[in-house]
Design a protein around this motif. Sequence first.
Motif, PDB file in Angstrom:
ATOM      1  N   ILE A  71       0.834  -1.206   0.000  1.00 45.55           N
ATOM      2  CA  ILE A  71       0.000   0.000   0.000  1.00 45.55           C
ATOM      3  C   ILE A  71       0.867   1.253   0.000  1.00 45.55           C
ATOM      4  O   ILE A  71       0.597   2.219  -0.721  1.00 45.55           O
ATOM      5  CB  ILE A  71      -0.967   0.008   1.205  1.00 45.55           C
ATOM      6  N   ASN A  72       1.935   1.230   0.781  1.00 47.06           N
ATOM      7  CA  ASN A  72       2.805   2.396   0.890  1.00 47.06           C
ATOM      8  C   ASN A  72       3.510   2.705  -0.422  1.00 47.06           C
ATOM      9  O   ASN A  72       3.551   3.855  -0.864  1.00 47.06           O
ATOM     10  CB  ASN A  72       3.807   2.179   2.008  1.00 47.06           C
ATOM     11  N   VAL A  73       4.040   1.689  -1.061  1.00 43.74           N
ATOM     12  CA  VAL A  73       4.800   1.918  -2.294  1.00 43.74           C
ATOM     13  C   VAL A  73       3.878   2.277  -3.463  1.00 43.74           C
ATOM     14  O   VAL A  73       4.181   3.179  -4.239  1.00 43.74           O
ATOM     15  CB  VAL A  73       5.670   0.690  -2.632  1.00 43.74           C
ATOM     16  N   LEU A  74       2.744   1.584  -3.586  1.00 45.34           N
ATOM     17  CA  LEU A  74       1.867   1.827  -4.729  1.00 45.34           C
ATOM     18  C   LEU A  74       0.955   3.039  -4.558  1.00 45.34           C
ATOM     19  O   LEU A  74       0.639   3.709  -5.537  1.00 45.34           O
ATOM     20  CB  LEU A  74       1.021   0.582  -5.016  1.00 45.34           C
ATOM     21  N   GLY A  75       0.522   3.324  -3.341  1.00 47.35           N
ATOM     22  CA  GLY A  75      -0.413   4.423  -3.164  1.00 47.35           C
ATOM     23  C   GLY A  75      -0.001   5.447  -2.145  1.00 47.35           C
ATOM     24  O   GLY A  75      -0.760   6.369  -1.841  1.00 47.35           O
ATOM     25  N   GLY A  76       1.202   5.321  -1.609  1.00 51.01           N
ATOM     26  CA  GLY A  76       1.634   6.207  -0.534  1.00 51.01           C
ATOM     27  C   GLY A  76       1.797   7.652  -0.928  1.00 51.01           C
ATOM     28  O   GLY A  76       1.838   8.533  -0.074  1.00 51.01           O
ATOM     29  N   TRP A  77       1.885   7.928  -2.213  1.00 50.91           N
ATOM     30  CA  TRP A  77       2.019   9.313  -2.646  1.00 50.91           C
ATOM     31  C   TRP A  77       0.704  10.066  -2.498  1.00 50.91           C
ATOM     32  O   TRP A  77       0.686  11.294  -2.538  1.00 50.91           O
ATOM     33  CB  TRP A  77       2.542   9.373  -4.076  1.00 50.91           C
ATOM     34  N   LEU A  78      -0.391   9.322  -2.313  1.00 55.83           N
ATOM     35  CA  LEU A  78      -1.669   9.941  -1.965  1.00 55.83           C
ATOM     36  C   LEU A  78      -1.790   9.947  -0.439  1.00 55.83           C
ATOM     37  O   LEU A  78      -1.253   9.073   0.235  1.00 55.83           O
ATOM     38  CB  LEU A  78      -2.831   9.154  -2.571  1.00 55.83           C
ATOM     39  N   ILE A  79      -2.492  10.881   0.099  1.00 57.11           N
ATOM     40  CA  ILE A  79      -2.540  11.019   1.556  1.00 57.11           C
ATOM     41  C   ILE A  79      -3.305   9.877   2.212  1.00 57.11           C
ATOM     42  O   ILE A  79      -2.840   9.294   3.197  1.00 57.11           O
ATOM     43  CB  ILE A  79      -3.153  12.389   1.941  1.00 57.11           C
ATOM     44  N   LEU A  80      -4.466   9.515   1.681  1.00 53.06           N
ATOM     45  CA  LEU A  80      -5.300   8.500   2.319  1.00 53.06           C
ATOM     46  C   LEU A  80      -4.621   7.116   2.376  1.00 53.06           C
ATOM     47  O   LEU A  80      -4.583   6.501   3.451  1.00 53.06           O
ATOM     48  CB  LEU A  80      -6.672   8.415   1.645  1.00 53.06           C
ATOM     49  N   PRO A  81      -4.060   6.597   1.277  1.00 56.62           N
ATOM     50  CA  PRO A  81      -3.378   5.300   1.396  1.00 56.62           C
ATOM     51  C   PRO A  81      -2.171   5.344   2.347  1.00 56.62           C
ATOM     52  O   PRO A  81      -1.875   4.371   3.029  1.00 56.62           O
ATOM     53  CB  PRO A  81      -2.930   4.981  -0.030  1.00 56.62           C
ATOM     54  N   TRP A  82      -1.486   6.495   2.413  1.00 55.99           N
ATOM     55  CA  TRP A  82      -0.355   6.622   3.330  1.00 55.99           C
ATOM     56  C   TRP A  82      -0.848   6.511   4.774  1.00 55.99           C
ATOM     57  O   TRP A  82      -0.236   5.827   5.596  1.00 55.99           O
ATOM     58  CB  TRP A  82       0.339   7.971   3.111  1.00 55.99           C
ATOM     59  N   ILE A  83      -1.976   7.161   5.085  1.00 55.30           N
ATOM     60  CA  ILE A  83      -2.547   7.100   6.433  1.00 55.30           C
ATOM     61  C   ILE A  83      -3.020   5.682   6.747  1.00 55.30           C
ATOM     62  O   ILE A  83      -2.816   5.176   7.858  1.00 55.30           O
ATOM     63  CB  ILE A  83      -3.683   8.131   6.584  1.00 55.30           C
TER      64      ILE A  83
END
Length: 99
Positions: A71-83
Amino acid sequence: MKIVDLLKGLFIIVLALAVLLWLYGTFNNQPLFVTTAMWMGDALVMIPAYLIPSITGWLVKSPRLQKVILINVLGGWLILPWIIAMGMAIKRDDLRTQD
């Protein structure tokens, strides 16, 4: 050799290179070197900040580490997936009450 020692050495080498490029560019009127050094410095700060959920999951030995990293690598640049990845990394399973 441990991976942490390897990363520390790599960090120090890149930081030293950024400082040397910045000094060379500043004193020899080479703005390209100064810009490159600033980009390297930004990368040294932003990459670990981007990967905080993965690093946290690894340090606390999270049972969901693979999902957190994905999740962090693929979507972490967006705020919600990082959270979401950060929440999964620090979630404690051992605090559940026994029914």
